[in-house]
Design a protein around this motif. Structure first.
Motif, PDB file in Angstrom:
ATOM      1  N   ALA A  32       0.805  -1.219   0.000  1.00 19.14           N
ATOM      2  CA  ALA A  32       0.000   0.000   0.000  1.00 19.14           C
ATOM      3  C   ALA A  32       0.841   1.274   0.000  1.00 19.14           C
ATOM      4  N   LEU A  33       1.900   1.339   0.816  1.00 16.75           N
ATOM      5  CA  LEU A  33       2.678   2.576   0.905  1.00 16.75           C
ATOM      6  C   LEU A  33       3.253   3.007  -0.443  1.00 16.75           C
ATOM      7  N   PRO A  34       3.981   2.127  -1.158  1.00 13.94           N
ATOM      8  CA  PRO A  34       4.477   2.561  -2.468  1.00 13.94           C
ATOM      9  C   PRO A  34       3.370   2.813  -3.485  1.00 13.94           C
ATOM     10  N   LEU A  35       2.260   2.042  -3.399  1.00 12.93           N
ATOM     11  CA  LEU A  35       1.163   2.278  -4.336  1.00 12.93           C
ATOM     12  C   LEU A  35       0.487   3.625  -4.084  1.00 12.93           C
ATOM     13  N   ILE A  36       0.360   4.016  -2.823  1.00 10.94           N
ATOM     14  CA  ILE A  36      -0.163   5.347  -2.513  1.00 10.94           C
ATOM     15  C   ILE A  36       0.745   6.406  -3.117  1.00 10.94           C
ATOM     16  N   ALA A  37       2.062   6.221  -2.947  1.00  6.35           N
ATOM     17  CA  ALA A  37       3.019   7.190  -3.478  1.00  6.35           C
ATOM     18  C   ALA A  37       2.984   7.242  -4.996  1.00  6.35           C
ATOM     19  N   VAL A  38       2.905   6.070  -5.649  1.00  4.26           N
ATOM     20  CA  VAL A  38       2.973   6.012  -7.116  1.00  4.26           C
ATOM     21  C   VAL A  38       1.666   6.435  -7.772  1.00  4.26           C
ATOM     22  N   THR A  39       0.524   5.902  -7.285  1.00  4.14           N
ATOM     23  CA  THR A  39      -0.747   6.108  -7.981  1.00  4.14           C
ATOM     24  C   THR A  39      -1.522   7.333  -7.506  1.00  4.14           C
ATOM     25  N   MET A  40      -1.331   7.749  -6.238  1.00  4.35           N
ATOM     26  CA  MET A  40      -2.114   8.860  -5.702  1.00  4.35           C
ATOM     27  C   MET A  40      -1.309  10.153  -5.574  1.00  4.35           C
ATOM     28  N   LEU A  41       0.024  10.008  -5.407  1.00  3.54           N
ATOM     29  CA  LEU A  41       0.863  11.191  -5.193  1.00  3.54           C
ATOM     30  C   LEU A  41       1.897  11.369  -6.300  1.00  3.54           C
ATOM     31  N   ASN A  42       1.823  10.532  -7.362  1.00  5.59           N
ATOM     32  CA  ASN A  42       2.662  10.665  -8.552  1.00  5.59           C
ATOM     33  C   ASN A  42       4.148  10.724  -8.206  1.00  5.59           C
ATOM     34  N   ALA A  43       4.610   9.826  -7.330  1.00  7.85           N
ATOM     35  CA  ALA A  43       6.005   9.831  -6.894  1.00  7.85           C
ATOM     36  C   ALA A  43       6.930   9.339  -7.999  1.00  7.85           C
ATOM     37  N   SER A  44       8.151   9.893  -8.031  1.00  6.46           N
ATOM     38  CA  SER A  44       9.178   9.481  -8.980  1.00  6.46           C
ATOM     39  C   SER A  44       9.917   8.260  -8.431  1.00  6.46           C
ATOM     40  N   PRO A  45      10.735   7.573  -9.275  1.00  6.01           N
ATOM     41  CA  PRO A  45      11.512   6.437  -8.762  1.00  6.01           C
ATOM     42  C   PRO A  45      12.386   6.799  -7.566  1.00  6.01           C
ATOM     43  N   SER A  46      13.012   7.966  -7.601  1.00  6.44           N
ATOM     44  CA  SER A  46      13.867   8.361  -6.475  1.00  6.44           C
ATOM     45  C   SER A  46      13.043   8.593  -5.215  1.00  6.44           C
ATOM     46  N   GLN A  47      11.824   9.143  -5.353  1.00  9.99           N
ATOM     47  CA  GLN A  47      10.963   9.357  -4.184  1.00  9.99           C
ATOM     48  C   GLN A  47      10.470   8.034  -3.614  1.00  9.99           C
ATOM     49  N   VAL A  48      10.186   7.061  -4.488  1.00 13.39           N
ATOM     50  CA  VAL A  48       9.791   5.729  -4.015  1.00 13.39           C
ATOM     51  C   VAL A  48      10.966   5.067  -3.307  1.00 13.39           C
ATOM     52  N   GLY A  49      12.179   5.266  -3.851  1.00 19.85           N
ATOM     53  CA  GLY A  49      13.366   4.738  -3.201  1.00 19.85           C
ATOM     54  C   GLY A  49      13.566   5.338  -1.820  1.00 19.85           C
ATOM     55  N   LEU A  50      13.337   6.652  -1.701  1.00 18.26           N
ATOM     56  CA  LEU A  50      13.459   7.314  -0.398  1.00 18.26           C
ATOM     57  C   LEU A  50      12.410   6.815   0.582  1.00 18.26           C
ATOM     58  N   LEU A  51      11.206   6.510   0.092  1.00 13.83           N
ATOM     59  CA  LEU A  51      10.149   5.984   0.964  1.00 13.83           C
ATOM     60  C   LEU A  51      10.539   4.614   1.511  1.00 13.83           C
ATOM     61  N   THR A  52      11.078   3.764   0.653  1.00  9.22           N
ATOM     62  CA  THR A  52      11.550   2.457   1.105  1.00  9.22           C
ATOM     63  C   THR A  52      12.702   2.616   2.090  1.00  9.22           C
ATOM     64  N   ALA A  53      13.590   3.574   1.797  1.00  6.78           N
ATOM     65  CA  ALA A  53      14.714   3.835   2.702  1.00  6.78           C
ATOM     66  C   ALA A  53      14.220   4.270   4.074  1.00  6.78           C
ATOM     67  N   ALA A  54      13.150   5.071   4.103  1.00  9.83           N
ATOM     68  CA  ALA A  54      12.628   5.580   5.373  1.00  9.83           C
ATOM     69  C   ALA A  54      12.181   4.450   6.291  1.00  9.83           C
ATOM     70  N   VAL A  55      11.637   3.383   5.707  1.00 13.33           N
ATOM     71  CA  VAL A  55      11.188   2.240   6.510  1.00 13.33           C
ATOM     72  C   VAL A  55      12.359   1.615   7.268  1.00 13.33           C
ATOM     73  N   TRP A  56      13.518   1.551   6.604  1.00 12.81           N
ATOM     74  CA  TRP A  56      14.675   0.869   7.176  1.00 12.81           C
ATOM     75  C   TRP A  56      15.637   1.803   7.886  1.00 12.81           C
ATOM     76  N   LEU A  57      15.440   3.098   7.766  1.00 10.51           N
ATOM     77  CA  LEU A  57      16.358   4.067   8.361  1.00 10.51           C
ATOM     78  C   LEU A  57      16.563   3.880   9.868  1.00 10.51           C
ATOM     79  N   PRO A  58      15.519   3.597  10.661  1.00  8.57           N
ATOM     80  CA  PRO A  58      15.720   3.428  12.105  1.00  8.57           C
ATOM     81  C   PRO A  58      16.671   2.301  12.479  1.00  8.57           C
ATOM     82  N   ASN A  59      16.915   1.370  11.557  1.00  3.50           N
ATOM     83  CA  ASN A  59      17.838   0.287  11.863  1.00  3.50           C
ATOM     84  C   ASN A  59      19.264   0.784  12.061  1.00  3.50           C
TER      85      ASN A  59
END
Length: 420
Positions: A32-59
């Motif tokens: 859902a998170l990347p699909l919201i970014a891609v289909t509803m907020l028109n995110a670019s590949p780099s923005q989708v990459g940053l969203l995935t990075a954000a999930v793992w950043l606290p590690n």
């Protein structure tokens, strides 16, 4: 005397049910998170990459979080608190959607905070697990947890994709929030030994931090597995950050079809979780880990072959997911059992934190690199780079005792003595 089956252990079954339901919820979020970014907020590949990075950043803070968790006597309470925190965070998404306030900033914030809660939960789980099951049950317990995780990868994306088509992605997040609430409730019913009181291990916080990292970097089994897993995670996250975007934009697959392809592909994970234990007994735990290390990233390359009619594109994506899912279970199940067998009982949370701060901490970097490479050289080309680079992870095992490990009976943690 034969070891009693975990099917008869009520405490294990309760904890297992909590893990099973929350895993299904996780699969909805991952879609859902990347699909919201891609289909509803028109995110670019780099923005989708940053969203995935954000999930793992606290590690990246795992070293400190694990040492902090290590100081807490009852890890189960921390795990429950982490589940409840994720419940509240995920419920904020449908609320923002109804109020027309949904934006990329909120997605990034939720990804980071939910990731932080996950690190706390996992650091507590490292100790909770060994107090839940006996040593001789490590392989069976890991296999069962991995099997239900694989089932979630089979059914979760398909259910999530259907929910997103019927209800929209933000509303589907309510299901995931409910799964964490259920997990918290079930864990509250598990009565497990909380472990020694803090007075029994009166080390200062920074001493715990240093000892956890030193232990990981000098332990003959852990340092090899750390290098191997970190290399795999860096390269595979390059493609994982883009796979939903790749399926949606380049393969032109609708959300329901993407979820179905991921679900069918994840059947490989279930098969791998079931097969990992007997394969480890036949060929040895170490060789099975090595085989999984090679096949897992190699399977990613299958996705770039997708072409032709919609069914063929979806089938190729499913085949790639199937191979990867089978291989990662053959990697994870025996490796997790080996690690559980060789780690000092009093150091588990801080060692998990030190291990994950590097192993999972590299995932945001891989996701960001994948996102920018996808923008620069193309998404399909980035997936190929990801598959090729991941193959080098097996080199870490060549001089590691992991490769020669046949079973767990002879493995024992070294005696812990704190050094300045």
């Amino acid at each position: 005397m034969p070891t009693p089956s975990l099917w008869r252990d009520r405490r294990f079954r309760t904890a297992w049910s909590a893990q099973t339901v929350s895993e299904f919820g996780d699969r909805i979020t991952e879609l859902a998170l990347p699909l919201i970014a891609v289909t509803m907020l028109n995110a670019s590949p780099s923005q989708v990459g940053l969203l995935t990075a954000a999930v793992w950043l606290p590690n990246l803070l795992g070293l400190f979080i694990g040492s902090w968790v290590d100081q807490r006597q009852d890890k189960r309470r921390l795990m429950i608190a982490a589940d409840l925190a994720r419940t509240v965070l995920l419920l904020s998404l449908p609320v923002a959607y109804w109020l027309d306030l949904l934006g990329l900033g909120q997605l990034y914030t939720i990804a980071i905070l939910a990731g932080l809660a996950d690190v706390v939960f996992s650091a507590g789980y490292a100790t909770f697990f060994v107090r839940l099951v006996a040593r001789e049950q490590y392989l069976e317990a890991n296999s069962k947890f991995s099997a239900t995780r694989s089932l979630s990868f089979m059914g979760g994306p398909a259910i999530g994709g259907a929910l997103m088509q019927w209800l929209t992605a933000p509303i589907a997040m309510i299901v995931d929030a409910a799964s964490f609430a259920f997990s918290a409730f079930q864990l509250s019913r598990v009565k497990a030994d909380p472990g020694p009181a803090d007075d029994d291990v009166p080390e200062p916080f920074l001493t715990r931090v240093r000892s956890g990292m030193r232990y990981v970097l000098t332990h003959p089994y852990l340092k090899g597995s750390l290098g191997c897993a970190t290399t795999v995670n860096f390269f595979t996250m390059m493609s994982s950050a883009l796979i939903v975007l790749y399926a949606s934009r380049e393969l032109s697959l609708p959300a329901g079809t993407i979820g179905l392809a991921f679900g069918i592909g994840a059947a490989g994970g279930l098969l791998g979780a079931i097969a990992a234990t007997p394969l480890s007994r036949i060929f040895g735990a170490g060789p099975v880990v090595a085989a999984g290390t090679i096949v897992f990233p190699g399977g990613i390359a299958i996705a770039v072959l997708a072409d032709g009619p919609l069914w063929a594109r979806a089938a190729t994506l499913a085949a790639a997911e199937f191979v990867m899912a089978f291989a990662v279970m053959c990697f994870d199940v025996p490796l997790n059992a080996i690690q559980a067998a060789v780690v000092d009982d009093n150091l588990r949370s801080r060692v998990y934190g030190a291990f994950s701060s590097i192993n999972y901490g590299v995932r945001p970097l891989g996701a960001v690199v994948g996102g920018f490479l996808g923008t620069w050289i193309g998404v399909r080309e980035t997936i190929l780079v990801s598959a090729t680079g991941g193959l080098f992870a097996v080199l870490w095992l060549i001089r590691s005792p992991i490769l020669k490990t046949r079973d767990l009976e002879s493995l024992r943690p070294p005696q812990h003595t704190e050094q300045s």
